[in-house]
Design a protein around this motif. Structure first.
Motif, short mmCIF file in Angstrom:
data_model
loop_
_atom_site.label_atom_id
_atom_site.label_comp_id
_atom_site.label_asym_id
_atom_site.label_seq_id
_atom_site.Cartn_x
_atom_site.Cartn_y
_atom_site.Cartn_z
N GLU A 24 0.37 -4.70 -12.80
CA GLU A 24 -0.18 -3.90 -13.90
C GLU A 24 0.16 -2.42 -13.76
OE1 GLU A 24 -4.34 -4.60 -14.37
OE2 GLU A 24 -4.16 -6.78 -14.24
N GLY A 25 1.11 -2.09 -12.90
CA GLY A 25 1.51 -0.70 -12.73
C GLY A 25 0.44 0.19 -12.14
N LYS A 26 -0.52 -0.40 -11.41
CA LYS A 26 -1.63 0.36 -10.83
C LYS A 26 -1.38 0.70 -9.37
CE LYS A 26 -5.36 -1.46 -13.77
NZ LYS A 26 -6.66 -2.18 -13.76
N CYS A 27 -1.83 1.87 -8.98
CA CYS A 27 -1.79 2.27 -7.56
C CYS A 27 -2.74 1.37 -6.78
CB CYS A 27 -2.22 3.73 -7.43
SG CYS A 27 -2.48 4.27 -5.73
N SER A 28 -2.27 0.82 -5.66
CA SER A 28 -3.09 -0.11 -4.89
C SER A 28 -4.20 0.60 -4.12
CB SER A 28 -2.21 -0.90 -3.92
OG SER A 28 -1.53 -0.03 -3.05
N ARG A 29 -4.18 1.92 -4.11
CA ARG A 29 -5.22 2.66 -3.38
C ARG A 29 -6.35 3.12 -4.32
NH1 ARG A 29 -2.50 5.88 1.68
NH2 ARG A 29 -0.79 4.43 2.07
N CYS A 30 -5.99 3.79 -5.41
CA CYS A 30 -7.04 4.27 -6.33
C CYS A 30 -7.27 3.31 -7.49
CB CYS A 30 -6.69 5.65 -6.86
SG CYS A 30 -5.20 5.70 -7.89
N GLN A 31 -6.44 2.26 -7.59
CA GLN A 31 -6.58 1.24 -8.63
C GLN A 31 -6.48 1.83 -10.04
OE1 GLN A 31 -6.70 -2.09 -7.98
NE2 GLN A 31 -6.38 -1.47 -5.85
N GLN A 32 -5.71 2.91 -10.19
CA GLN A 32 -5.50 3.53 -11.49
C GLN A 32 -4.00 3.59 -11.80
OE1 GLN A 32 -8.09 4.42 -13.47
NE2 GLN A 32 -9.53 3.75 -11.87
N SER A 33 -3.67 3.69 -13.08
CA SER A 33 -2.26 3.76 -13.47
C SER A 33 -1.91 5.05 -14.19
CB SER A 33 -1.92 2.57 -14.38
OG SER A 33 -2.72 2.61 -15.55
N ASP A 34 -2.94 5.89 -14.50
CA ASP A 34 -2.68 7.07 -15.31
C ASP A 34 -1.88 8.14 -14.59
OD1 ASP A 34 -4.95 7.30 -13.66
OD2 ASP A 34 -5.58 9.10 -14.73
N GLN A 35 -1.85 8.12 -13.24
CA GLN A 35 -1.12 9.12 -12.48
C GLN A 35 0.14 8.56 -11.81
OE1 GLN A 35 -1.83 12.42 -12.29
NE2 GLN A 35 -3.51 12.13 -13.72
N MET A 36 0.55 7.36 -12.21
CA MET A 36 1.75 6.76 -11.63
C MET A 36 3.00 7.33 -12.32
SD MET A 36 0.88 4.67 -9.21
CE MET A 36 2.25 3.54 -8.99
N TYR A 93 0.80 -1.21 0.00
CA TYR A 93 0.00 0.00 0.00
C TYR A 93 0.84 1.28 0.00
CZ TYR A 93 -4.06 -2.92 0.82
OH TYR A 93 -5.05 -3.86 0.69
N GLY A 94 2.16 1.13 0.10
CA GLY A 94 3.03 2.29 0.06
C GLY A 94 2.91 3.16 1.30
N SER A 95 3.57 4.28 1.25
CA SER A 95 3.51 5.22 2.36
C SER A 95 3.29 6.63 1.82
CB SER A 95 4.81 5.18 3.18
OG SER A 95 5.92 5.51 2.36
N CYS A 106 2.33 7.83 -6.85
CA CYS A 106 1.00 8.11 -7.40
C CYS A 106 0.69 9.60 -7.20
CB CYS A 106 -0.07 7.24 -6.72
SG CYS A 106 -1.74 7.57 -7.35
N LYS A 107 0.54 10.30 -8.29
CA LYS A 107 0.29 11.73 -8.23
C LYS A 107 -1.11 12.03 -7.72
CE LYS A 107 1.06 15.84 -11.09
NZ LYS A 107 1.46 16.33 -12.43
#
Length: 349
Positions: free
Chosen positions: A87-99, A59-61, A74-75
């Protein structure tokens, strides 16, 4: 910490061996049960530490991507990750477009730094030009036709963009050029304030739609144009509370409170903004279980609006939480002093 725990274990084992030799330990069955309980407690602690490490990795910090030890940032969520994610997705918002990779984030920050340096250099050049003109006029001597005292109303001693219009002689070409430059700067400042207000309105619309991360992005954009907008800072703090960014919310509220303390000599001039800043900072402190600090902020908020029902209710809840925390610390201290009493009933159950 590990060395300290190992040292304590060595001392404990030495004490137990001495007890067996001296004959002070005779109930070996009870002794074995206590050892088994301690081993199990140690195993549970190790499992909890391992789970925490795995959670941090997955989940990162929270962070702004300003360091160099992370791999992805994650921006949208302001979270740093130390591993490659599925899949290069953020585990919090489940999106990859702002990584963003650490290298890309670093390049973005350096670009912003270059823009800031350029703006600062331009501002310094304008101040130096003004100071050089003043010195040259002092060497020429004073004229009985110029109101020098009036000039003192405009002194660029700070980096503030709100310097006002100088009183200048209309027949001096250099002053006319400087006056035109100041008017141009004032127009740019007006345009910036207008853009910041539009960003605030877009952020408010996102808030009503439940898009709190989007609201934060709009408020941040508005603050790029007006860093002194209290409404943008307090609204941003509210959005950050909605997504549990406690530290960011505290930082946003600090901007409003510090500005009022330094430039307004207290909180009366901007009562509404300061009340929001204190209550929202208190909510963030509650999220971090810093109950006493939260109480202090709520006291300051109630000194502005003493009859505000929400603040009064939050004060009562925080007082209760503070008392519960004190009791919990007392129980933990008693258990620590009791040693084996931490396992009531032994292992017989």
């Amino acid at each position: 910490r590990e060395i300290e725990e190992w040292s304590n274990e060595v001392e404990e084992v030495t004490s137990q061996i001495r007890g067996i030799i001296d004959g002070t330990i005779t109930d070996f069955e009870d002794f074995d049960q206590k050892l088994a309980l301690k081993d199990r407690a140690k195993q549970i602690r190790q499992e909890e530490q391992q789970a925490r490490r795995q959670k941090v990795l997955l989940y990162g910090s929270e962070g702004k991507g300003e360091g160099t030890k992370y791999k992805w940032w994650c921006k949208r969520c302001f979270v740093e990750y130390f591993i490659d994610l599925p899949e290069g997705k953020c585990s919090r918002c489940q999106q990859s477009d702002q990584m963003m990779s650490q290298e890309a984030r670093r390049a973005e920050l350096m670009e912003k730094l270059d823009v800031f340096k350029e703006e600062k250099a331009k501002h310094k050049w304008r101040k130096d030009k003004w100071n050089r003109w003043k010195k040259s006029q002092a060497l020429l001597g004073k004229s009985r036709f110029i109101n020098y005292k009036a000039w003192e109303y405009w002194e660029p001693d700070t980096d503030s963009e709100e310097e006002g219009d100088p009183i200048v002689p209309r027949d001096n070409p250099e002053f006319l050029a400087m006056e035109a430059d100041l008017k141009d700067r004032k127009k740019k400042q007006f345009d910036k304030a207008k853009t910041a207000e539009k960003c605030r309105q877009r952020g408010n619309q996102c808030m009503t739609e439940g898009d709190y991360v989007g609201a934060i992005e709009h408020y941040d954009e508005g603050l790029e144009y007006r860093r002194d907008s209290k409404a943008l800072w307090t609204n941003k703090a509210l959005a950050e509370l909605k997504v549990f960014r406690w530290h960011d919310a505290i930082a946003s509220c600090n901007k409003v409170i510090e500005y009022s303390e330094i430039f307004e000599d207290g909180f009366k001039k901007s009562e509404d903004a300061n009340f929001k800043a204190f209550t929202r900072r208190a909510q963030a402190l509650r999220g971090l279980h810093r109950w006493e600090d939260a109480l202090n902020d709520l006291e300051d908020a109630l000194s502005i609006y003493p009859r505000n029902k929400e603040a009064l209710d939050l004060m009562e809840k925080t007082k209760q939480a503070c008392e519960d925390a004190r009791k919990a610390r007392g129980v933990e201290a008693a258990v620590a002093e009791g040693g084996g009493a931490a396992f009531p009933g032994g292992a017989g159950g």
